[in-house]
Design an enzyme around this catalytic site. Structure first.
Site, PDB file in Angstrom:
ATOM      1  N   ARG A  37     -12.767 -34.353  13.800  1.00 21.54           N
ATOM      2  CA  ARG A  37     -11.529 -34.948  14.287  1.00 21.54           C
ATOM      3  C   ARG A  37     -10.706 -33.896  15.023  1.00 21.54           C
ATOM      4  O   ARG A  37     -10.786 -32.709  14.723  1.00 21.54           O
ATOM      5  CB  ARG A  37     -10.705 -35.496  13.114  1.00 21.54           C
ATOM      6  CG  ARG A  37     -11.180 -36.861  12.628  1.00 21.54           C
ATOM      7  CD  ARG A  37     -10.286 -37.415  11.546  1.00 21.54           C
ATOM      8  NE  ARG A  37     -10.384 -36.663  10.314  1.00 21.54           N
ATOM      9  CZ  ARG A  37      -9.525 -35.753   9.895  1.00 21.54           C
ATOM     10  NH1 ARG A  37      -8.444 -35.488  10.599  1.00 21.54           N
ATOM     11  NH2 ARG A  37      -9.698 -35.120   8.770  1.00 21.54           N
ATOM     12  N   TYR A  75     -17.580 -38.569  18.131  1.00 21.69           N
ATOM     13  CA  TYR A  75     -17.766 -38.144  16.746  1.00 21.69           C
ATOM     14  C   TYR A  75     -16.900 -38.886  15.731  1.00 21.69           C
ATOM     15  O   TYR A  75     -15.684 -38.989  15.900  1.00 21.69           O
ATOM     16  CB  TYR A  75     -17.478 -36.638  16.604  1.00 21.69           C
ATOM     17  CG  TYR A  75     -18.173 -36.076  15.386  1.00 21.69           C
ATOM     18  CD1 TYR A  75     -19.485 -35.617  15.475  1.00 21.69           C
ATOM     19  CD2 TYR A  75     -17.551 -36.061  14.142  1.00 21.69           C
ATOM     20  CE1 TYR A  75     -20.152 -35.153  14.364  1.00 21.69           C
ATOM     21  CE2 TYR A  75     -18.218 -35.597  13.020  1.00 21.69           C
ATOM     22  CZ  TYR A  75     -19.523 -35.134  13.143  1.00 21.69           C
ATOM     23  OH  TYR A  75     -20.178 -34.678  12.032  1.00 21.69           O
ATOM     24  N   LYS A 116     -10.638 -44.357  10.565  1.00 20.06           N
ATOM     25  CA  LYS A 116      -9.315 -43.728  10.443  1.00 20.06           C
ATOM     26  C   LYS A 116      -8.293 -44.406  11.356  1.00 20.06           C
ATOM     27  O   LYS A 116      -7.131 -44.568  10.991  1.00 20.06           O
ATOM     28  CB  LYS A 116      -9.397 -42.236  10.781  1.00 20.06           C
ATOM     29  CG  LYS A 116     -10.459 -41.478  10.023  1.00 20.06           C
ATOM     30  CD  LYS A 116     -10.214 -41.483   8.539  1.00 20.06           C
ATOM     31  CE  LYS A 116     -11.195 -40.534   7.851  1.00 20.06           C
ATOM     32  NZ  LYS A 116     -10.982 -40.466   6.405  1.00 20.06           N
ATOM     33  N   HIS A 175      -5.730 -43.150   1.921  1.00 13.87           N
ATOM     34  CA  HIS A 175      -6.923 -42.315   2.063  1.00 13.87           C
ATOM     35  C   HIS A 175      -7.465 -42.019   0.663  1.00 13.87           C
ATOM     36  O   HIS A 175      -7.327 -40.902   0.161  1.00 13.87           O
ATOM     37  CB  HIS A 175      -6.517 -41.019   2.793  1.00 13.87           C
ATOM     38  CG  HIS A 175      -7.668 -40.187   3.260  1.00 13.87           C
ATOM     39  ND1 HIS A 175      -7.547 -38.835   3.489  1.00 13.87           N
ATOM     40  CD2 HIS A 175      -8.940 -40.509   3.569  1.00 13.87           C
ATOM     41  CE1 HIS A 175      -8.716 -38.356   3.908  1.00 13.87           C
ATOM     42  NE2 HIS A 175      -9.563 -39.356   3.960  1.00 13.87           N
ATOM     43  N   SER A 235      -9.774 -34.819   3.485  1.00 14.27           N
ATOM     44  CA  SER A 235     -11.171 -34.864   3.926  1.00 14.27           C
ATOM     45  C   SER A 235     -11.935 -33.654   3.390  1.00 14.27           C
ATOM     46  O   SER A 235     -11.416 -32.536   3.395  1.00 14.27           O
ATOM     47  CB  SER A 235     -11.236 -34.851   5.448  1.00 14.27           C
ATOM     48  OG  SER A 235     -10.524 -35.937   5.977  1.00 14.27           O
ATOM     49  N   CYS A 252     -12.911 -32.856   0.355  1.00 13.76           N
ATOM     50  CA  CYS A 252     -12.464 -32.290  -0.927  1.00 13.76           C
ATOM     51  C   CYS A 252     -13.124 -32.998  -2.113  1.00 13.76           C
ATOM     52  O   CYS A 252     -12.639 -32.899  -3.243  1.00 13.76           O
ATOM     53  CB  CYS A 252     -10.950 -32.357  -1.060  1.00 13.76           C
ATOM     54  SG  CYS A 252     -10.074 -31.218   0.027  1.00 13.76           S
ATOM     55  N   ARG A 285     -22.737 -34.916   8.762  1.00 12.69           N
ATOM     56  CA  ARG A 285     -22.463 -36.127   7.981  1.00 12.69           C
ATOM     57  C   ARG A 285     -23.687 -37.008   7.823  1.00 12.69           C
ATOM     58  O   ARG A 285     -24.643 -36.917   8.589  1.00 12.69           O
ATOM     59  CB  ARG A 285     -21.384 -36.959   8.721  1.00 12.69           C
ATOM     60  CG  ARG A 285     -20.051 -36.241   8.932  1.00 12.69           C
ATOM     61  CD  ARG A 285     -19.129 -36.491   7.795  1.00 12.69           C
ATOM     62  NE  ARG A 285     -17.902 -35.700   7.864  1.00 12.69           N
ATOM     63  CZ  ARG A 285     -16.817 -36.001   7.144  1.00 12.69           C
ATOM     64  NH1 ARG A 285     -16.792 -37.044   6.343  1.00 12.69           N
ATOM     65  NH2 ARG A 285     -15.755 -35.239   7.209  1.00 12.69           N
TER      66      ARG A 285
END
Ligand code: SAT
Ligand code: MN
Length: 595
Positions: free
Chosen positions: A70, A198, A207, A227, A249, A251, A366
């Site tokens: 991002r 991406y 998002k 989130h 993100s 975590c 990912r």
């Protein structure tokens, strides 16, 4: 093809006139369509076949090396009034923003196919779900949207019935970071994204829609778009408590959402059910409780670090029918990343692996996979009414100060805990990694409006008829003097979740401290865990001096949202400051006497 919905047909025509594609394809969401797209991408090189014996239906996509995460500085929320965006967002005047990005869209799909993707965020028949249509010129985006959302004919039918939808326009453009924008127009329920292929930049249901646009809709309609992962914890008596947890993100939301209980718990009959790993929409129900749905249908999870040790359920999920992005491959053409056994031979950019070039897999590489492939997939994921939430958890990467777990004394205190969240940055966004920053409710990159208004919206759920979940703050990442993590994490986190459930059910009383309620001695089940007393004490230590500095920093941060900072939050912070001062005044003479 056209749609029965005139507004949709018109919009597709308008976009086609601007972007001038060679072809238009309306996605029906069928498996045959997905397979045809895969074949086309294998032919043009945008997908690479992985070992089909070990990983049937698995493919690798390598994104442009300058397009791997991002881009927060290029992500705009274009409210008509700049003040509504808040200091937490980048803003541009809507008319100027449209002009800027439409110039890029002009003629950008020449020679390409324009795909029309109708999608539904949430169970297709749920009143809590919301629909959108993404137009894109990327087959890779279509394939990902097929996995990540309920995409195709049923979504289109719902859109035609309801007559409204979020409009998302996306083109990969030239993948030039200098010609890249992710723009949101909340007042128009629309999104425009150019120049990136991406993840969250390009899969607009995620998002852009389910958080930035939805958070704004949720505020006006009285719900919450967050989130958060959603996990069900079933105790040996067969009762399931659902927990929603917000972490920034990368975590560990995916790991927590599908954790494997420690041995003793498993034998005792505890089970874990995965509803979602990233986004949670919560609505107040008729009984006053909060009910949550996962608007997504897939996981877009971080690959590095995922292994049979850290997340066996994810490993099982991604053993077939998965799209991998920016991972490495081994000699046997299997996907590989740091944390897996064996060695890579080709890195994420397709080069022979050379440690001098950095990690073999990109740190933000990912996997995209359907939630249904997860062994702990919960059929409640499809429940139209959602699941009732027993506890809300906030947390981040904090190497010091923040205890393993603490409970808010009430809703206002919980909102303060969420607003005060901080975390070390990760590779999920471009920029420096490992820098501590405030990330209220893990929504810094995703809240589509002014944080001051957002905090007020959170506080507004505290009504007399409400039966709100308890709020907790956790920190799995506290380190000892040796620089090592004090808490083993992963499956052992269930011990902390069990304490929360016991608190929610009133089975344990906890221990009041100025910063919140911590587990009293003996309340955390540590059976079968090698954790000596000193480490436990360090995990639960409340360092008064450190907390004074922290509360100061929180105060300064919150004041950056004045004049929209709710007075109630300011008072709540003041209450904690006072409580700490009083406790410290009592403790100080004792400490002095002891030294
Ligand atoms: O925004 S992404 O979907 O690319 C991943 C994340 O940051 O959670
Ligand atoms: Mn996320």
């Amino acid at each position: 093809m056209t749609s029965k919905l005139e507004a949709l047909t018109q919009w597709v025509k308008q976009v086609a006139t601007l972007t001038r594609p060679a072809k238009i394809h309306w996605c029906d969401g069928s498996d045959a369509e997905y397979q045809a797209l895969v074949q086309q991408m294998l032919a043009d090189g945008s997908l690479i076949e992985l070992n089909q014996q070990t990983h049937p239906g698995c493919y690798l996509h390598r994104s442009d090396p300058k397009d791997v995460a991002r881009v927060e500085q290029l992500t705009l929320v274009c409210h008509p009034n700049q003040d509504d965006a808040g200091p937490n967002n980048h803003w541009m005047d809507p008319a100027a923003a449209h002009a800027k990005i439409d110039a890029l869209f002009n003629g950008c799909m020449q020679g390409r196919t324009l795909y029309v993707i109708p999608y539904c965020m949430g169970p297709i028949d749920s009143p809590l779900s919301r629909c959108g249509v993404e137009i894109t010129d990327s087959a890779y985006v279509v394939a990902n949207m097929k996995i990540m959302t309920r995409m195709g004919a049923p979504a289109l039918a719902r859109i035609e019935r309801e007559g409204s939808f979020v409009k998302g326009l996306h083109s990969t453009g030239e993948l030039d970071p200098e010609r890249r924008w992710i723009m949101h127009f909340p007042a128009e329920l629309s999104i425009k994204s150019y120049g990136s292929g991406y993840g969250g930049n390009a899969l607009l249901g995620k998002k852009c829609h389910a958080l930035r646009i939805a958070s704004k809709q949720a505020r006006s309609e009285g719900w919450l778009a967050e989130h958060m992962l959603i996990v069900g914890i079933e105790n040996p008596q067969g009762q399931t408590h659902y927990i929603a947890a917000a972490f920034p993100s990368a975590c560990g939301k995916t790991n927590l959402s599908m954790l494997i209980p420690p041995e003793g718990y498993r034998r005792g009959g505890w089970k874990v059910w995965t509803v979602g790993d990233d986004i949670c929409w919560m609505h107040p129900g008729a009984d006053g409780r909060l009910y949550a749905i996962n608007p997504e249908a897939g996981f877009f999870g971080v690959a590095p670090g995922t292994s049979d040790n850290t997340n066996p359920n994810a490993m099982k999920s991604i053993s077939h029918d998965t799209i991998f992005t920016n991972v490495a491959v081994n000699a046997d053409n299997q996907p590989w990343w740091e944390g897996l056994p064996g060695t890579p031979v080709t890195d994420w950019q397709g080069r022979p692996y050379d440690p001098a070039n950095g990690p073999a897999a990109h740190p933000n590489s990912r996997f995209t996979v359907s939630v249904r492939q997860c062994p702990t997939w919960s059929e409640m994921t499809e429940a139209a009414q959602g699941v009732p939430i027993s506890a809300i958890v906030f947390g981040g990467r904090r190497p010091s100060l923040l205890p393993l777990v603490m409970e808010a004394r009430d809703w206002s205190h919980g909102v303060l805990m969420g607003a005060a969240m901080g975390s070390e940055t990760t590779a999920a966004a471009t920029g420096a990694v490992g820098v501590l920053r405030r990330d209220s409710m893990a929504m810094k990159p995703f809240c589509g409006y002014h944080y001051g208004d957002y905090f007020a919206h959170w506080l507004s759920f505290d009504r007399p008829s409400a039966k709100l979940p308890k709020i907790f703050h956790v920190n799995w990442f506290r380190k000892g003097a040796d620089g090592k993590f004090l808490w083993p994490g992963f499956g052992e986190n269930l011990r902390v979740l069990e304490w929360m459930i016991n608190r929610a059910e009133g089975h344990v009383s906890g221990m009041e401290t100025p910063i919140g309620i911590l587990p009293a001695a003996g309340e955390l089940n540590l059976e079968g865990l090698k954790l000596d007393r000193a480490r436990l004490d360090a995990l639960l230590e409340v360092d008064a001096v450190g907390w004074q500095a922290e509360l100061n920093a929180i105060g300064n941060y919150l004041e950056s949202f004045a004049p929209r900072l709710p007075e109630r939050l300011r008072q709540e912070l003041q209450r904690v400051v006072e409580a700490l001062r009083k406790a410290d005044a009592k403790l100080a003479p004792l400490a002095a006497a002891a030294s």
